[in-house]
Write an enzyme that holds these catalytic residues in place. Structure first.
Site, PDB file in Angstrom:
ATOM      1  N   ARG A   1      10.579   6.727  -2.939  1.00 34.32           N
ATOM      2  CA  ARG A   1      11.913   6.729  -3.549  1.00 34.32           C
ATOM      3  C   ARG A   1      11.898   6.369  -5.034  1.00 34.32           C
ATOM      4  O   ARG A   1      12.886   6.547  -5.733  1.00 34.32           O
ATOM      5  CB  ARG A   1      12.832   5.780  -2.754  1.00 34.32           C
ATOM      6  CG  ARG A   1      13.150   6.307  -1.365  1.00 34.32           C
ATOM      7  CD  ARG A   1      13.706   5.229  -0.426  1.00 34.32           C
ATOM      8  NE  ARG A   1      12.643   4.428   0.177  1.00 34.32           N
ATOM      9  CZ  ARG A   1      12.841   3.460   1.086  1.00 34.32           C
ATOM     10  NH1 ARG A   1      14.075   3.167   1.465  1.00 34.32           N
ATOM     11  NH2 ARG A   1      11.822   2.788   1.591  1.00 34.32           N
TER      12      ARG A   1
ATOM     13  N   GLU B   1      15.472   0.122  12.551  1.00 38.30           N
ATOM     14  CA  GLU B   1      15.538   0.678  11.200  1.00 38.30           C
ATOM     15  C   GLU B   1      16.790   1.545  11.033  1.00 38.30           C
ATOM     16  O   GLU B   1      17.267   2.157  11.981  1.00 38.30           O
ATOM     17  CB  GLU B   1      14.289   1.522  10.924  1.00 38.30           C
ATOM     18  CG  GLU B   1      13.013   0.703  10.834  1.00 38.30           C
ATOM     19  CD  GLU B   1      13.121  -0.422   9.816  1.00 38.30           C
ATOM     20  OE1 GLU B   1      13.300  -0.131   8.625  1.00 38.30           O
ATOM     21  OE2 GLU B   1      13.027  -1.597  10.214  1.00 38.30           O
TER      22      GLU B   1
ATOM     23  N   ALA C   1       0.805  -1.220   0.000  1.00 38.77           N
ATOM     24  CA  ALA C   1       0.000   0.000   0.000  1.00 38.77           C
ATOM     25  C   ALA C   1       0.840   1.273   0.000  1.00 38.77           C
ATOM     26  O   ALA C   1       0.301   2.377  -0.133  1.00 38.77           O
ATOM     27  CB  ALA C   1      -0.919  -0.005   1.222  1.00 38.77           C
ATOM     28  N   GLY C   2       2.151   1.125   0.147  1.00 37.08           N
ATOM     29  CA  GLY C   2       3.011   2.288   0.399  1.00 37.08           C
ATOM     30  C   GLY C   2       3.101   3.262  -0.773  1.00 37.08           C
ATOM     31  O   GLY C   2       2.716   2.958  -1.903  1.00 37.08           O
TER      32      GLY C   2
ATOM     33  N   ASN D   1       3.613 -14.963 -54.518  1.00 37.08           N
ATOM     34  CA  ASN D   1       4.913 -14.302 -54.491  1.00 37.08           C
ATOM     35  C   ASN D   1       4.692 -12.805 -54.605  1.00 37.08           C
ATOM     36  O   ASN D   1       4.193 -12.326 -55.614  1.00 37.08           O
ATOM     37  CB  ASN D   1       5.760 -14.822 -55.668  1.00 37.08           C
ATOM     38  CG  ASN D   1       7.248 -14.688 -55.354  1.00 37.08           C
ATOM     39  OD1 ASN D   1       7.638 -13.805 -54.576  1.00 37.08           O
ATOM     40  ND2 ASN D   1       8.053 -15.538 -55.961  1.00 37.08           N
TER      41      ASN D   1
END
Ligand code: UD1
Ligand code: CA
Length: 392
Positions: free
Chosen positions: A21, A164, A16-17, A385
């Protein structure tokens, strides 16, 4: 590899983010890797592992993501909505609302395309193997851990926290090489309790899924770490990582076809949805895209680009030809420098030569258009052809 023991396991995949970036208008998980959206791969891993239910948490770009999921997976995948993007812990909470009680849950991220069924299954199975453990998490060591959450262990070696990058406090923490690839397994009640306890007390002001580890440690619940293969757990946060993960995946796809009996030269790029027959030869610089299928003993020579094309057995596509949304029969010859545009059906043993462009045209068995022609919206029977300079 399907595991029977994952039959009562729900996979919760967070997608969902904002994908800030990526600097993109589009949802990060819809960016393509080898012809499929990023999110295709973790879902495929969950299904291949035998998870009985797959819930994808959607939010940013929701409409587009949902419509892709419905098209690609139908009823096999359900979605849950994370209204506001307040972090991975909040996303997992949103996902929980769609999960049925009394099941085991496997939670992982939608931005890890190189993940395979075995990588997720092993984390779930580690829970079974350690009846005392409340939570199992994947871990691996990287020479360059930057960007990832670090696994913090106590003096006894037990996992007590995931910290983090932005919350690292000192050099000791910064020197930790063991990282969090982001695969978590626990019972539904454990997830409910631990996720309910989350607070956004961190550098990003977000609810971190990773804080369920310190929750477990504080409750003296055992956390098992599951050693995982570093190379498959790469998260894609920006376009450099997108392309680097894609390079790895192209190599993986080429290797798999070589082992299956197809000569794939170095530098050929074969997307995920492509199928190839035995003894086909795919030369350098070829791009095979979408749902392309190349028959047995066919040759696709240097520099050709085929998108959603079915090529019959023993057909030769000579260098630098471009074919799209069309079919070519058996033992035909195309190229060099041919352009087959959408909706063409080129018959068995037909020849399309240099600087011939075709569009919405059927060319019968054994017919030839050997040079310099434009053939649009036409039907050519067998054995014809078509001379140079023909336009229709
Ligand atoms: C996350 C982990 C980190 C780990 C890394 C592995 C957290 C707090 N950190 O960091 O420890 O090393 O993955 O790749 O979990 N998402 C939502 N809703 C949100 C925020 C994110 O659904 O509100 C989804 C994103 O779409 C993405 C996934 O969760 O697919 C991971 O989010 P991301 O922001 O990429 O986390 P990382 O910073 O990579
Ligand atoms: Ca990520």
């Amino acid at each position: 590899m399907t595991h029977d023991s994952l039959a009562r396991t729900t996979a919760l995949i967070l997608a969902a983010g904002f994908g800030t970036r990526m600097k993109s208008q589009r949802s990060k998980v819809l960016h393509l890797i080898c012809g499929k959206p990023l999110v295709y791969y973790p879902i495929k891993a969950a299904l291949d592992a035998g998870c009985s239910d797959v819930v994808v948490v959607v939010g940013h770009g929701r409409a587009e993501v949902e419509s892709y999921l419905a098209k690609a997976f139908g009823a096999k995948v359900r979605t849950a909505l994370q209204e506001h993007q307040r972090g991975t812990g909040d996303a997992a909470r949103a996902g929980l609302s769609a999960v049925k009680e009394a099941e085991r849950l496997l939670v992982f991220y939608g931005d890890v395309p190189l993940l395979l069924a075995d990588d997720v299954a092993r984390v779930a199975l580690a829970l079974d193997a350690n009846p005392k453990a409340a939570l199992a998490v994947a871990t691996c060591s990287l020479d360059d851990p930057s960007g990832y959450g670090r696994i913090v262990r106590n003096g006894a070696g037990s996992i007590v926290e995931i910290r983090e990058q932005k919350d690292l406090r000192n050099d000791a923490e910064r020197s930790i090489r063991e990282i969090n690839p982001g695969i978590y397994a626990a019972s539904v009640p454990f997830f409910r309790e631990s996720l309910a306890s989350l607070e956004p007390n961190n550098a990003q002001g977000e609810f971190y899924l990773t804080d369920i580890i310190s929750y477990a440690a504080k409750k003296s619940c055992q956390v098992v770490g599951v050693d995982s293969r570093a190379e498959v757990l790469v998260g894609v946060n920006d376009r450099r990582q997108l392309v680097s993960a894609e390079e790895t995946m192209f190599l993986r796809i080429a290797e798999a076809w070589r082992l299956a009996g197809v000569t794939v030269r170095a530098g050929a790029r074969i997307e995920t949805g492509v199928t190839l027959g035995q003894d086909a030869v795919i030369e350098a610089g070829v791009h095979l895209r979408g749902e392309t299928d190349v028959g047995k003993d066919a040759i696709v020579d240097v520099g050709c680009v085929l998108s959603n094309v079915r090529v019959g057995a023993q057909t030769v596509i000579k260098p630098y030809s471009v074919l799209t949304d069309s079919t070519v029969g058996q033992s035909a010859q195309i190229g060099p420098f041919s352009h087959v545009r959408p909706d063409c059906a080129i018959g068995d043993e037909a020849h399309i030569g240099n600087f011939v462009e075709t569009k919405k045209t059927t060319i019968g068995r054994g017919s030839k258009a050997n040079h310099l022609a434009y053939l649009g919206d036409g039907v050519i029977g067998a054995g014809a052809n078509i001379g140079a300079g023909t336009i229709f």
